[in-house]
Motif scaffolding. Structure first.
Motif, PDB file in Angstrom:
ATOM      1  N   GLY A 111       0.633  -1.262  -0.031  1.00 16.33           N
ATOM      2  CA  GLY A 111       0.172  -0.171   0.035  1.00 16.33           C
ATOM      3  C   GLY A 111       0.863   1.208   0.078  1.00 16.33           C
ATOM      4  N   SER A 112       2.089   1.164   0.185  1.00 17.96           N
ATOM      5  CA  SER A 112       2.972   2.382   0.049  1.00 17.96           C
ATOM      6  C   SER A 112       3.033   3.024  -1.413  1.00 17.96           C
ATOM      7  N   GLU A 113       3.723   4.036  -1.726  1.00 14.21           N
ATOM      8  CA  GLU A 113       3.681   4.693  -2.951  1.00 14.21           C
ATOM      9  C   GLU A 113       4.832   3.889  -3.777  1.00 14.21           C
ATOM     10  N   GLY A 114       5.691   3.320  -3.222  1.00 17.06           N
ATOM     11  CA  GLY A 114       6.857   2.624  -3.862  1.00 17.06           C
ATOM     12  C   GLY A 114       6.199   1.232  -4.291  1.00 17.06           C
ATOM     13  N   SER A 115       5.239   0.873  -3.387  1.00 17.67           N
ATOM     14  CA  SER A 115       4.431  -0.528  -3.862  1.00 17.67           C
ATOM     15  C   SER A 115       3.643  -0.220  -5.083  1.00 17.67           C
ATOM     16  N   ASP A 116       2.995   0.906  -4.792  1.00 17.46           N
ATOM     17  CA  ASP A 116       1.875   1.428  -6.041  1.00 17.46           C
ATOM     18  C   ASP A 116       2.699   1.614  -7.414  1.00 17.46           C
ATOM     19  N   ARG A 117       3.873   2.264  -7.160  1.00 17.08           N
ATOM     20  CA  ARG A 117       4.808   2.228  -8.541  1.00 17.08           C
ATOM     21  C   ARG A 117       5.313   1.024  -9.093  1.00 17.08           C
ATOM     22  N   ALA A 118       5.554  -0.126  -8.255  1.00 19.23           N
ATOM     23  CA  ALA A 118       5.934  -1.278  -8.514  1.00 19.23           C
ATOM     24  C   ALA A 118       4.774  -2.126  -9.302  1.00 19.23           C
ATOM     25  N   VAL A 119       3.571  -1.712  -8.845  1.00 20.38           N
ATOM     26  CA  VAL A 119       2.458  -2.208  -9.604  1.00 20.38           C
ATOM     27  C   VAL A 119       2.135  -2.042 -10.909  1.00 20.38           C
ATOM     28  N   ASP A 120       2.407  -0.563 -10.994  1.00 18.56           N
ATOM     29  CA  ASP A 120       2.292   0.090 -12.651  1.00 18.56           C
ATOM     30  C   ASP A 120       3.427  -0.498 -13.319  1.00 18.56           C
ATOM     31  N   PHE A 121       4.615  -0.515 -13.007  1.00 18.76           N
ATOM     32  CA  PHE A 121       5.639  -1.225 -13.609  1.00 18.76           C
ATOM     33  C   PHE A 121       5.354  -2.675 -13.920  1.00 18.76           C
ATOM     34  N   ALA A 122       4.965  -3.454 -12.756  1.00 19.26           N
ATOM     35  CA  ALA A 122       4.706  -4.858 -13.247  1.00 19.26           C
ATOM     36  C   ALA A 122       3.534  -4.991 -14.424  1.00 19.26           C
ATOM     37  N   ILE A 123       2.553  -4.045 -14.195  1.00 22.49           N
ATOM     38  CA  ILE A 123       1.534  -4.336 -15.110  1.00 22.49           C
ATOM     39  C   ILE A 123       2.114  -4.148 -16.612  1.00 22.49           C
TER      40      ILE A 123
ATOM     41  N   ASP B 111       8.656 -16.257 -11.997  1.00 20.12           N
ATOM     42  CA  ASP B 111       9.786 -16.085 -13.038  1.00 20.12           C
ATOM     43  C   ASP B 111      10.514 -14.564 -12.651  1.00 20.12           C
ATOM     44  N   MET B 112       9.718 -13.928 -11.878  1.00 21.84           N
ATOM     45  CA  MET B 112      10.539 -12.578 -11.573  1.00 21.84           C
ATOM     46  C   MET B 112       9.792 -11.929 -10.416  1.00 21.84           C
ATOM     47  N   ILE B 113      10.402 -11.294  -9.668  1.00 21.94           N
ATOM     48  CA  ILE B 113       9.771 -10.399  -8.707  1.00 21.94           C
ATOM     49  C   ILE B 113       9.964  -8.927  -8.807  1.00 21.94           C
ATOM     50  N   VAL B 114       9.033  -8.336  -8.925  1.00 20.22           N
ATOM     51  CA  VAL B 114       8.925  -6.812  -9.041  1.00 20.22           C
ATOM     52  C   VAL B 114       8.303  -6.087  -7.540  1.00 20.22           C
TER      53      VAL B 114
END
Length: 140
Positions: free
Chosen positions: A13-25, A104-107
């Motif tokens: 739920g952090s900002e960094g986590s939200d950016r990771a979600v966008d990148f992973a998408i 296969d990967m972690i983001v």
């Protein structure tokens, strides 16, 4: 990197986590990969050798569900995704999940700890990078 079929995205739920979600998408769309969102309730931090009340466990569960729902809501219909919730030490749980589910990967997002705090407290993302058996992308 052509063999990326599933991407694990730990979320908190952090900002960094939200950016990771966008990148992973974006990665999932490029590789036509499935996204596995994982929320880890850090029960170890909440209580050491203590019994947690049902109210505390319920609150932790609801918080995790809200974070996972937020991540899932961002995912376009053409990207397969699934949400998971676990309890335990976040770094260890993330690595175990990735291995058990053959991701296969972690983001993941970076906590952005300062040098002193990072050395004294450790960092989930640092631990994951150092110990993962698959590629890890840290999003700032």
């Amino acid at each position: 990197m052509n063999d990326i079929k599933t991407i694990l995205v730990p979320v908190d739920g952090s900002e960094g986590s939200d950016r990771a979600v966008d990148f992973a998408i974006n990665l999932a769309q490029i590789y036509k990969a499935k996204l596995d969102f994982l929320y880890v309730a850090n029960i170890n931090q909440l209580a050491i050798n203590a019994c947690l009340s049902d109210a505390i466990l319920d609150a932790v569960t609801k918080a995790g569900d809200a974070v996972l729902d937020g991540a899932l809501a961002k995912v376009p219909q053409d990207v397969e995704s699934e949400a998971f919730s676990e309890t335990g030490s976040p770094a260890v749980t993330i690595l175990e999940f990735a291995e058990d589910n053959k991701n296969d990967m972690i983001v993941m997002g970076s906590r952005g700890l300062g040098v002193v705090k990072g050395v004294l407290l450790g960092s989930v993302s640092q631990y994951v990078v150092e110990n993962a058996k698959v590629p890890v992308s840290i999003v700032k």
